[in-house]
Design a protein around this motif. Structure first.
Motif, PDB file in Angstrom:
ATOM      1  N   GLU A   1       0.760  -1.079  -0.174  1.00 38.80           N
ATOM      2  CA  GLU A   1       0.088  -0.024   0.076  1.00 38.80           C
ATOM      3  C   GLU A   1       0.915   1.336  -0.095  1.00 38.80           C
ATOM      4  OE1 GLU A   1      -3.230   0.016   2.975  1.00 38.80           O
ATOM      5  OE2 GLU A   1      -2.862   1.940   3.556  1.00 38.80           O
ATOM      6  N   TRP A   2       0.657   2.156  -1.071  1.00 39.95           N
ATOM      7  CA  TRP A   2       1.270   3.238  -1.235  1.00 39.95           C
ATOM      8  C   TRP A   2       0.273   4.236  -0.918  1.00 39.95           C
ATOM      9  CZ3 TRP A   2       1.334   7.885  -4.124  1.00 39.95           C
ATOM     10  CH2 TRP A   2       2.688   8.455  -4.068  1.00 39.95           C
TER      11      TRP A   2
ATOM     12  N   ILE B   1      -5.267   9.127  -0.849  1.00 43.11           N
ATOM     13  CA  ILE B   1      -5.151   8.276  -2.196  1.00 43.11           C
ATOM     14  C   ILE B   1      -4.598   7.013  -1.705  1.00 43.11           C
ATOM     15  CG2 ILE B   1      -5.142   7.967  -4.642  1.00 43.11           C
ATOM     16  CD1 ILE B   1      -7.284   9.814  -3.615  1.00 43.11           C
ATOM     17  N   LEU B   2      -5.084   5.967  -1.880  1.00 42.70           N
ATOM     18  CA  LEU B   2      -4.321   4.494  -1.502  1.00 42.70           C
ATOM     19  C   LEU B   2      -4.107   3.907  -2.949  1.00 42.70           C
ATOM     20  CD1 LEU B   2      -6.619   3.132   1.384  1.00 42.70           C
ATOM     21  CD2 LEU B   2      -4.206   4.361   1.504  1.00 42.70           C
ATOM     22  N   ILE B   3      -2.818   3.739  -3.216  1.00 39.95           N
ATOM     23  CA  ILE B   3      -2.511   2.929  -4.288  1.00 39.95           C
ATOM     24  C   ILE B   3      -1.967   1.696  -4.061  1.00 39.95           C
ATOM     25  CG2 ILE B   3      -1.318   2.953  -6.687  1.00 39.95           C
ATOM     26  CD1 ILE B   3      -1.064   5.949  -6.263  1.00 39.95           C
ATOM     27  N   PHE B   4      -2.382   0.350  -4.822  1.00 44.47           N
ATOM     28  CA  PHE B   4      -1.895  -1.153  -4.494  1.00 44.47           C
ATOM     29  C   PHE B   4      -1.253  -1.428  -5.784  1.00 44.47           C
ATOM     30  CE2 PHE B   4      -5.386   0.102  -1.840  1.00 44.47           C
ATOM     31  CZ  PHE B   4      -4.909  -0.322  -0.589  1.00 44.47           C
TER      32      PHE B   4
ATOM     33  N   ALA C   1       6.632   3.395  -6.561  1.00 39.89           N
ATOM     34  CA  ALA C   1       6.966   4.768  -6.694  1.00 39.89           C
ATOM     35  C   ALA C   1       6.115   5.704  -7.293  1.00 39.89           C
ATOM     36  CB  ALA C   1       8.414   5.006  -7.627  1.00 39.89           C
ATOM     37  N   GLY C   2       6.181   7.103  -6.878  1.00 37.09           N
ATOM     38  CA  GLY C   2       5.094   7.863  -6.879  1.00 37.09           C
ATOM     39  C   GLY C   2       5.658   9.206  -7.119  1.00 37.09           C
ATOM     40  N   SER C   3       4.851  10.117  -7.719  1.00 37.11           N
ATOM     41  CA  SER C   3       5.133  11.324  -8.483  1.00 37.11           C
ATOM     42  C   SER C   3       4.041  12.201  -8.363  1.00 37.11           C
ATOM     43  CB  SER C   3       5.528  11.228  -9.957  1.00 37.11           C
ATOM     44  OG  SER C   3       5.984  12.532 -10.431  1.00 37.11           O
TER      45      SER C   3
ATOM     46  N   LEU D   1       0.808  10.433  -9.807  1.00 36.86           N
ATOM     47  CA  LEU D   1       1.058   9.346 -10.502  1.00 36.86           C
ATOM     48  C   LEU D   1       1.640   8.171  -9.564  1.00 36.86           C
ATOM     49  CD1 LEU D   1       3.058  11.140 -13.331  1.00 36.86           C
ATOM     50  CD2 LEU D   1       0.646  10.574 -13.438  1.00 36.86           C
ATOM     51  N   GLY D   2       1.280   6.964  -9.586  1.00 38.56           N
ATOM     52  CA  GLY D   2       1.799   5.785  -8.897  1.00 38.56           C
ATOM     53  C   GLY D   2       2.399   4.911  -9.927  1.00 38.56           C
TER      54      GLY D   2
END
Ligand code: MN
Ligand code: MN
Length: 341
Positions: free
Chosen positions: A58-59, A110-113, A217-219, A292-293
């Motif tokens: 989870e990011w 915002i959760l990104i998987f 990674a994220g942006s 962005l994820g």
């Protein structure tokens, strides 16, 4: 719905005690095979209960407000952290964690998987776990009487409304240094961005600066009016997009003569599969901001301008059928964010 667009914030939410959540996995958004996402809001004191995810890391990116998280590692170490707008967290797959709004006001994140198949089916909640195990086993484990075990929740709680934590339990509520990186926290918006005059900015966090974030990674990019994140692709990751602010046009090129062009507004999500060519162009009257994820801890991108600039002119002349005069107008360096007209 567009093939690579899903209107996440228009989805009917799941609501509970102080919490609101909207999710999109491959079930809702079939294109997003490699990444799933959730938009969640917690009222002050509201908690997303202790849980773990069996099939995804989870990011997260905090859009607004503040929250407190807890997490336990397999070695028994545990961490409590506070997050503010612009901060990122990363929880490895399978590690138990919780999230609580600490006010003032709602906390939106915002959760990104890193798995498009992520779903609640693979989310294991502490209350569900304890309710499904024999009462005698739970009593033996927790040192409780049968009567005490009988007072535990009978089913998954998911959201629990509690008081706003006081300062004593809120270990790092008042961070003297908002730019401070912790094991699970990276303050992305405190970062000095890469700037392109007339184009916009980019902030990025990878495993290089945030070592726990091995698989993601994220942006955040901000595009000025008319500006465009140029044609590019990512050799090593799928890209998941959440439109934070403004309006944009996104094109995704899928080879074999196929491309999908669509229009995006704040609250929409998008997806660019690994290796697919794509761009994001600000079509609104103000700044366009996009989260962005990526499902890889390392960031890789190849931009059209870099490719052009690194290719001999005679190759470009032959390949593109251009005259010598026209070929000289092509980019001689990286554009990255192309200015609007
Ligand atoms: Mn979680
Ligand atoms: Mn991209």
């Amino acid at each position: 719905m567009g093939e690579f667009r899903y209107r996440l914030e228009k989805k009917t939410p799941r609501t509970g005690n102080g919490g609101v959540t909207r999710g999109a996995s491959v079930k809702e958004f079939p294109a997003s095979v490699g990444v799933a996402g959730v938009s969640m809001r917690l009222a002050p004191g509201a908690m997303r209960e202790l849980h773990w995810h069996a099939n995804a890391a989870e990011w997260a990116y905090v859009v607004s407000g503040a929250c407190r998280t807890t997490i336990v590692h397999p070695d028994g170490s545990a961490y409590v952290d506070t997050f503010n707008a612009g901060d990122v967290w990363y929880f490895p797959r399978g590690y138990g964690h919780s999230i609580q709004g600490i006010g003032p006001g709602e906390c939106h994140f915002i959760l990104i998987f890193d798995n498009g198949d992520f779903s609640e089916d693979h989310t294991f909640s502490v209350t569900d776990f304890l309710a499904r195990m024999p009462a005698e086993a739970v009593a033996q484990n927790l040192g409780l009487s049968a009567a005490e075990v009988a007072t535990l929740p009978k089913k998954e709680v998911y959201f629990a409304q509690g008081p706003v934590p006081d300062d004593a339990s809120n270990i790092s509520a008042s961070r003297a240094h908002p730019e401070l990186v912790a094991k699970h926290r990276y303050p992305l918006m405190a970062q000095e961005p890469r700037r392109v005059p007339g184009g916009g900015t980019q902030r990025i966090v990878t495993v290089d600066d945030f070592p726990i974030s091995k698989t993601m990674a994220g942006s955040v990019i901000e595009l000025e009016v008319g500006a465009m994140r140029e044609l590019h692709w990512h050799p090593n990751a799928d890209e998941w997009q959440y439109f934070l602010e403004g309006s944009a046009e996104v094109g995704v090129f899928l080879a074999e003569g196929k491309a999908v062009i669509d229009q995006y507004e704040a609250g929409d999500i998008g997806y660019a599969p690994m290796g697919s060519g794509h761009y994001i162009r600000n079509t609104g009257k103000g700044v366009c901001r996009v989260l962005l994820g990526f499902n890889n801890g390392h960031y890789q991108a190849i931009d059209m301008s870099e490719w052009i600039a690194g290719t001999p002119r005679d190759v470009l002349k032959t390949n593109l059928g251009l005259t010598g005069e026209t070929v000289e107008k092509l980019p001689k360096g990286t554009v990255f964010l192309a200015k609007g007209k």
